[in-house]
Design a protein around this motif. Structure first.
Motif, short mmCIF file in Angstrom:
data_model
loop_
_atom_site.label_atom_id
_atom_site.label_comp_id
_atom_site.label_asym_id
_atom_site.label_seq_id
_atom_site.Cartn_x
_atom_site.Cartn_y
_atom_site.Cartn_z
N SER A 22 5.86 44.61 -0.41
CA SER A 22 6.79 43.57 -0.71
C SER A 22 7.87 43.03 -0.10
O SER A 22 7.63 43.75 1.31
N ILE A 23 8.41 42.09 0.42
CA ILE A 23 8.80 41.42 1.55
C ILE A 23 10.35 41.35 0.53
O ILE A 23 10.80 40.50 -0.30
N ALA A 24 10.90 41.06 1.58
CA ALA A 24 12.25 40.61 1.23
C ALA A 24 13.07 39.73 2.63
O ALA A 24 13.31 40.85 2.97
N VAL A 25 13.92 38.93 2.27
CA VAL A 25 14.76 38.19 3.75
C VAL A 25 15.90 38.88 2.96
O VAL A 25 16.30 37.59 1.91
N SER A 26 16.66 38.72 3.98
CA SER A 26 18.32 38.71 3.47
C SER A 26 19.16 36.73 3.81
O SER A 26 18.97 36.39 4.64
N HIS A 27 19.72 36.57 3.03
CA HIS A 27 20.47 35.48 2.96
C HIS A 27 22.09 36.07 3.65
O HIS A 27 22.86 34.94 3.43
#
Length: 379
Positions: free
Chosen positions: A296-301
């Motif tokens: 999984s990849i998650a990029v913070s906003h």
């Protein structure tokens, strides 16, 4: 081609019986699902406080799960096959979760009522790859799929306003599109093209490891034109998962399909806002610990960071999303799904049942430990 099969009460009763939940199938469908979830029928949960995932239990039975962001509550809906990723329908209380490759169903649920709405079939000659995304109006759903006869990778377009009926296909001139997301411009899709040929008759066996051609694609969602194609530094670096930052920066994750002893190949790639494509170099000790596999990849906003899970290596990698600098790499056995928590940190699940919080300092805290095997994605 028949593309839609609405989930009937009878079908759900049969599924509950098959899963050993027959006592829940003796009255109407909605009531037992609420009972299974512990849901007061008058409640209407704020969906911003919930995440969704595919899970299995200890007996190998398959479910769609919702979990509160603080892991204080969760619910389960049974399904017939193992599922993978999902997406939310903008402007509607609907979540869609997709069968794991090479599955043939996607499931539309109402998470407020905790009920299934539709089961959409891929149709004869096609299978799904486990991911999809809506455009901003919530009408058009773009789903990655395989045309089995020639292994052509497709984006299949479904019309949610017509009960998710199939509308058209976009060919990608490549094999194995996996995760798909929408750029901030609202008109460009980005696709992680894995490059791996499979066939449902052979399960998940990989049939073309010697001549793989993976890529990170950018695709016009109106015309289906591939406007950018970025190839990894090695042809066996299968580009599988991705997420997009607030300015349009893309972080993608690879799964190396070559010899196990070749651990030096990069596993994280970036496409910057100006279109430049490069790969992230991690410290050697961290690189080798990832077992050549990211999930999984998650990029913070809310913070300038991105998180990558590595289930085979039992590790989480937190990087600065623009420079690629390593910020933290805590261990988490069978690290699975990841999603931003809206406050600069992340929620992370584990195939061993844990639901964890990773704070802005890279510190990992276990919120819950449930008798579930979380799949590799959170929605």
């Amino acid at each position: 081609m028949r593309t839609l099969r609405t989930a009937s009460t009878d079908r759900q009763r049969r599924m509950l019986l098959k899963l050993g939940l027959g006592s829940l199938a003796t009255s109407s469908l909605a009531l037992p699902l609420r009972a299974m979830a512990g849901l007061d029928a008058t409640s209407a949960p704020d969906l911003r406080q919930w995440f969704f995932s595919a899970v299995d239990n200890g007996d190998g039975q398959h479910f769609l799960a919702g979990v509160r962001h603080d892991a204080s509550d969760h619910f389960l809906l049974p399904v017939a096959e193992r599922c993978h990723g999902g997406c939310l329908r903008p402007g509607h209380p609907q979540t869609v979760l997709f069968a794991r490759r090479p599955g043939t169903q996607m499931h539309v649920i109402d998470p407020r009522q905790r009920q299934p709405l539709h089961v959409i079939e891929a149709g004869e000659g096609y299978h799904y790859y486990g991911h999809g995304v809506f455009e901003p109006s919530g009408r058009w759903l773009y789903v990655t799929a395989n045309r089995i006869d020639d292994a052509m990778g497709l984006i299949r377009v479904h019309d949610a306003e017509a009960d998710y009926a199939w509308h058209q296909d976009f060919e990608l001139a490549g094999i194995g599109p996996h995760e798909i997301a929408l750029m901030p411009d609202g008109k460009t899709l980005t696709v992680a093209l894995g490059g791996i040929r499979t066939h449902p008759d052979m399960g998940r066996i990989k049939l073309n490891l010697d001549d793989m051609d993976p890529a990170l694609l950018l695709v016009d969602r109106h015309s289906g034109e591939v406007v950018e194609r970025h190839r990894p530094s090695h042809h066996q670096l299968s580009c599988r998962h991705l997420d997009i930052g607030p300015e349009g920066e893309i972080i993608a994750g690879y799964q190396f399909q070559g010899p196990a002893w070749e651990t030096q190949h990069p596993l994280i790639a970036r496409r910057s806002t100006n279109g430049e494509f490069d790969e992230v170099s991690l410290p050697e000790t961290v690189q080798t610990s990832l077992a050549s596999y990211t999930a999984s990849i998650a990029v913070s906003h809310k913070a300038p960071t991105a998180l990558i899970t590595a289930p085979r290596g039992g590790r989480i990698v937190l990087i600065q999303r623009n420079s690629g600098e390593l910020l933290a790499s805590p261990e988490l056995e069978d690290a699975a799904g990841a999603r931003c928590d809206g406050r600069g940190g992340y929620l992370v699940t584990s195939g061993n049942g844990q639901v964890c919080q990773l704070d802005t300092n890279g510190e990992l805290t276990t919120l819950a430990d449930l008798p579930l095997r979380w799949d590799n994605h959170l929605t």
